[in-house]
Design a protein around this motif. Structure first.
Motif, PDB file in Angstrom:
ATOM      1  N   ASN A  79       2.672  -9.523 -13.757  1.00 41.97           N
ATOM      2  CA  ASN A  79       2.454  -8.841 -13.956  1.00 41.97           C
ATOM      3  C   ASN A  79       0.844  -7.947 -13.013  1.00 41.97           C
ATOM      4  N   TYR A  80       1.012  -7.242 -11.718  1.00 35.84           N
ATOM      5  CA  TYR A  80       0.467  -7.268 -10.874  1.00 35.84           C
ATOM      6  C   TYR A  80       1.025  -5.402  -9.808  1.00 35.84           C
ATOM      7  N   LYS A  81      -0.620  -4.768 -10.211  1.00 36.24           N
ATOM      8  CA  LYS A  81      -0.947  -3.605 -10.135  1.00 36.24           C
ATOM      9  C   LYS A  81      -1.000  -3.430  -8.577  1.00 36.24           C
ATOM     10  N   ILE A  82      -0.183  -2.756  -8.150  1.00 36.46           N
ATOM     11  CA  ILE A  82       0.130  -2.731  -6.349  1.00 36.46           C
ATOM     12  C   ILE A  82      -1.255  -1.229  -5.906  1.00 36.46           C
ATOM     13  N   PRO A  83      -2.244  -1.511  -5.634  1.00 37.44           N
ATOM     14  CA  PRO A  83      -2.870  -0.664  -5.241  1.00 37.44           C
ATOM     15  C   PRO A  83      -2.230   1.025  -4.371  1.00 37.44           C
ATOM     16  N   GLN A  84      -2.963   2.194  -4.313  1.00 41.95           N
ATOM     17  CA  GLN A  84      -2.140   3.191  -4.324  1.00 41.95           C
ATOM     18  C   GLN A  84      -1.722   3.358  -2.866  1.00 41.95           C
ATOM     19  N   ASP A  85      -2.714   3.058  -1.670  1.00 36.07           N
ATOM     20  CA  ASP A  85      -2.071   3.034  -0.522  1.00 36.07           C
ATOM     21  C   ASP A  85      -0.859   1.745  -0.104  1.00 36.07           C
ATOM     22  N   LEU A  86      -0.589   1.116  -0.693  1.00 33.96           N
ATOM     23  CA  LEU A  86       0.459   0.031  -0.420  1.00 33.96           C
ATOM     24  C   LEU A  86       1.073   0.485  -1.281  1.00 33.96           C
ATOM     25  N   ALA A  87       1.535   1.190  -2.637  1.00 33.49           N
ATOM     26  CA  ALA A  87       2.346   1.012  -3.273  1.00 33.49           C
ATOM     27  C   ALA A  87       3.714   2.350  -2.771  1.00 33.49           C
ATOM     28  N   GLY A  88       3.674   3.522  -1.727  1.00 34.22           N
ATOM     29  CA  GLY A  88       4.438   3.788  -0.946  1.00 34.22           C
ATOM     30  C   GLY A  88       5.332   3.027  -0.791  1.00 34.22           C
ATOM     31  N   ILE A  89       4.844   2.092   0.574  1.00 35.09           N
ATOM     32  CA  ILE A  89       5.606   1.109   1.225  1.00 35.09           C
ATOM     33  C   ILE A  89       5.590   0.136   0.615  1.00 35.09           C
ATOM     34  N   ILE A  90       5.624  -0.480  -0.513  1.00 33.85           N
ATOM     35  CA  ILE A  90       6.327  -1.752  -0.926  1.00 33.85           C
ATOM     36  C   ILE A  90       7.391  -1.327  -1.186  1.00 33.85           C
ATOM     37  N   LYS A  91       7.527   0.093  -2.088  1.00 32.64           N
ATOM     38  CA  LYS A  91       8.192   0.730  -2.564  1.00 32.64           C
ATOM     39  C   LYS A  91       9.618   0.912  -1.743  1.00 32.64           C
ATOM     40  N   MET A  92       9.327   1.540  -0.998  1.00 30.45           N
ATOM     41  CA  MET A  92      10.713   1.439   0.030  1.00 30.45           C
ATOM     42  C   MET A  92      11.093   0.059   0.194  1.00 30.45           C
ATOM     43  N   PHE A  93      10.526  -0.999   0.274  1.00 29.88           N
ATOM     44  CA  PHE A  93      10.880  -2.446   0.294  1.00 29.88           C
ATOM     45  C   PHE A  93      11.970  -2.730  -1.591  1.00 29.88           C
ATOM     46  N   LEU A  94      10.866  -2.809  -2.166  1.00 32.79           N
ATOM     47  CA  LEU A  94      11.492  -3.539  -3.096  1.00 32.79           C
ATOM     48  C   LEU A  94      12.218  -2.208  -4.474  1.00 32.79           C
ATOM     49  N   LYS A  95      12.644  -1.101  -4.187  1.00 29.29           N
ATOM     50  CA  LYS A  95      13.460   0.362  -4.835  1.00 29.29           C
ATOM     51  C   LYS A  95      14.693   0.248  -4.164  1.00 29.29           C
TER      52      LYS A  95
END
Length: 95
Positions: A79-95
């Motif tokens: 498991n990897y905690k996604i840095p807050q400043d990247l979380a929004g962008i990553i969630k767009m692709f993975l969610k």
């Protein structure tokens, strides 16, 4: 780390199916003549302001790689905690 990976891996392809929460990765390790493919299942978990990604299962098209990954996942959950400043962008692709 990225630079080290680029030295040993060629022809990386990466696909995500956010609806099924799966990823497919194909790499050609340096010195190998055939690529190795991986299929993994992930889960995004949001806890307040934090977002984590959990790798639940990894399968490979090579038996020996499959066994190594299976042993690794049994000993430690990935498991990897996604840095807050990247979380929004990553969630767009993975969610």
């Amino acid at each position: 780390m990225e630079e080290q990976l680029q030295k040993v891996l060629n022809n990386v392809s990466f696909n995500v199916n956010a609806g099924k929460q799966t990823m497919d990765l194909t790499v050609l390790p340096h010195g190998e003549t055939t690529p190795i493919s991986f299929h993994l299942n992930y889960k995004l978990v949001e806890k307040g302001d934090e977002t984590e990604i959990f790798i639940q299962n990894i399968a490979s098209d090579r038996l020996w790689v499959d066994e190594i990954v299976k042993m690794w996942l049994e000993k430690s959950s990935f498991n990897y905690k996604i840095p807050q400043d990247l979380a929004g962008i990553i969630k767009m692709f993975l969610k």
